[in-house]
Design an enzyme around this catalytic site. Structure first.
Site, PDB file in Angstrom:
ATOM      1  NE  ARG A 290      40.175  -5.115  84.723  1.00  0.00           N
ATOM      2  CZ  ARG A 290      40.967  -4.249  84.105  1.00  0.00           C
ATOM      3  NH1 ARG A 290      41.727  -4.649  83.117  1.00  0.00           N
ATOM      4  NH2 ARG A 290      40.966  -2.980  84.458  1.00  0.00           N
TER       5      ARG A 290
ATOM      6  NE  ARG B  19      51.586  -8.754  80.078  1.00  0.00           N
ATOM      7  CZ  ARG B  19      51.042  -7.708  79.497  1.00  0.00           C
ATOM      8  NH1 ARG B  19      51.086  -6.546  80.061  1.00  0.00           N
ATOM      9  NH2 ARG B  19      50.454  -7.848  78.332  1.00  0.00           N
ATOM     10  CG  HIS B  20      46.969 -10.669  82.619  1.00  0.00           C
ATOM     11  ND1 HIS B  20      47.938 -10.886  81.679  1.00  0.00           N
ATOM     12  CD2 HIS B  20      46.287  -9.581  82.219  1.00  0.00           C
ATOM     13  CE1 HIS B  20      47.848  -9.961  80.740  1.00  0.00           C
ATOM     14  NE2 HIS B  20      46.852  -9.154  81.034  1.00  0.00           N
TER      15      HIS B  20
ATOM     16  CD  GLU C  65      48.737  -1.725  79.961  1.00  0.00           C
ATOM     17  OE1 GLU C  65      48.587  -2.276  78.859  1.00  0.00           O
ATOM     18  OE2 GLU C  65      47.816  -1.594  80.785  1.00  0.00           O
TER      19      GLU C  65
ATOM     20  CB  SER D 293      45.435   2.053  80.617  1.00  0.00           C
ATOM     21  OG  SER D 293      45.954   1.046  79.829  1.00  0.00           O
TER      22      SER D 293
ATOM     23  NE  ARG E 174      49.875  -6.022  84.617  1.00  0.00           N
ATOM     24  CZ  ARG E 174      49.311  -5.963  83.432  1.00  0.00           C
ATOM     25  NH1 ARG E 174      49.631  -4.989  82.596  1.00  0.00           N
ATOM     26  NH2 ARG E 174      48.416  -6.856  83.082  1.00  0.00           N
TER      27      ARG E 174
END
Ligand code: ATP
Ligand code: AMO
Length: 394
Positions: free
Chosen positions: A166, A174-175, A317, A320, A368
């Protein structure tokens, strides 16, 4: 020999020959398990002057004492602490449990391409590159398209553990720009609840296993980064998005009932859920369709909502998931409405034209899961060699 030994640098690797005995407790500290009277000493590998002190890295981050950036620049040394070794042993267990559980449930492990023609999730976070013969290509943002295509190929149930890319443009806690995706996709008989059932049994199983079998590792992490064990229920709580919105409104938070929840609101909802239900692990489902990816199936009874869900640990999160659209005409319509160039995913759409079963699945971020299970404050701590907008090395 003593003179030679005193010149050896820290972290050098030595072999010794000597006589091992029980230490005299009055002289040795309580933590000293053995005494060795050294007779011979050989240096196997001499260490250069250390760029960071491992003792500092093993303490909580303190300003001016080898901060996170310095430690990440010297990641190999940084990883030598008990807490870090614990983190990656726990991570290894999470991957193992994911695999073992899914294999026992009849899932087949697949390996999808990471070089693809178009974006798999839409949006701006795509790494574009030149493929051979001048063709444009992307690094896969998820195995989404190919895991669904594998269901069209009649595998029934599939999973993948693989790298996900990404092009995140800013630093958050958190990325990452590259992380490990744990993905599943499966045929469904009645509804997307069957996919949420897998989330429930997989993760309750995983948390039980980690608490029981990784005590030493969890203790090592806890000594450096104190945290409370994760609170979760034997049967995972499921709330609808509308219920979540109402709970936030009741707590005085302004929320758009058809918008997405930002990080702050997700955290707030996590606190409310913990107080009301006593769990830090729960599923929020039936999201507004407008905030979900183009391939998400709208709800039968109200197409403004979708058969989708997110899963949270400690208010953040980790997953998903959703039922997917298996009707090609609807897929084209939804992709075009989102501004996706349908030609770039034409082979994906075509795979639904020859009899595609209803199906759904989810994607988990491995880093995560470990970060939030261990109550850590930054995803860099759970990525072996993290990649972020400012870091491509080591
Ligand atoms: P996913 O990409 O799967 O949706 P996510 O946790 O990034 O996972 P998003 O729905 O993209 O979830 O974003 C949720 C919130 O996270 C956003 O509203 C925003 O506050 C924050 N956020 C997401 N991406 C970034 C980013 N690259 N930089 C800063 N904040 C971000
Ligand atoms: P999504 O984009 O929500 O969904 O990603 C799935 C999970 O991956 C993790 N994640 C990240 N972890 C670290 N750094 C990032 N930049 C990052 N972005 C996402 C999160 C997230 O929950 N195809 C869908 C999944 C599906 O429906 O099957 C997808 O990729 O834990």
């Amino acid at each position: 020999m003593v003179k030679y030994a005193s010149k050896l640098s820290r972290e050098s690797i030595i072999d010794i020959e000597g006589i091992v005995s029980k230490p005299d407790m009055a002289i040795a500290g309580a933590s000293q398990q053995v005494d060795v009277q050294v007779r011979k000493l050989y240096c196997i590998s001499r260490a250069a002057v250390l760029p960071i002190e491992i003792e500092n890295a093993a303490r909580s981050e303190k300003p001016n004492e080898d901060g996170q950036n310095t430690r990440l620049n010297n990641r190999v040394l940084d990883l030598r602490t008990a807490a870090n070794l614990g983190i990656f042993r726990i991570q290894s267990q999470v991957g193992t449990i994911f695999r073992q559980f899914l294999l026992s449930e009849g899932f087949v492990e697949i390996h999808t391409p990471k070089l693809i023609a178009g974006s798999s999730e839409g949006g701006a976070s795509v790494f574009k590159l030149d493929y051979v013969k001048g063709q444009p290509a992307c690094l896969a943002q998820s195995p989404q398209l190919h895991k669904q295509m594998s269901i069209c190929a009649d595998f029934g149930r599939v999973f993948e553990v693989g790298s996900v890319f990404r092009a995140e443009n800013s630093d958050t806690h958190r990325h990452l720009c590259e992380f490990t995706g744990l993905d599943i996709e499966m045929e469904i008989e009645w509804s997307y609840c069957e996919v949420m059932d897998i989330v429930n049994s997989l993760f309750v199983n995983m948390f039980d296993y980690l608490n029981k079998n990784c005590e030493k590792e969890l203790e090592a992490v806890r000594r450096q980064y104190p945290f409370e064990p994760l609170k979760y229920l034997p049967e995972t709580l499921r709330l609808t998005f509308a219920e979540g919105v109402q709970m936030l409104k009741d707590a005085g938070v302004e929320v758009d009932p058809m918008g997405d929840l930002d990080t702050k609101k997700e955290r707030k909802l996590g606190q409310i859920v913990l107080e009301k239900y006593g769990t830090e692990f729960y599923i929020l489902h039936r999201y507004p369709l407008a905030v979900r990816p183009f391939y998400t199936m709208p709800c039968d009874d109200n197409p403004e909502y979708s058969n989708s869900f997110d899963v949270f640990i400690r208010g953040e999160e980790i997953i998903s998931g959703a039922q997917r659209i298996h009707v090609p005409e609807l897929l084209v319509e939804r992709a075009s409405a989102r501004g996706i160039e349908v030609e770039t995913i034409s082979t994906y759409i075509d795979s639904f034209r020859y009899g595609a079963p209803p199906h759904g699945g989810f994607g988990v971020g491995l880093e995560r899961v470990v970060m939030l299970f261990c109550g850590l404050n930054n995803i860099h701590k759970t990525s072996l060699f993290p990649r972020d907008p400012d870091r491509l090395a080591p």
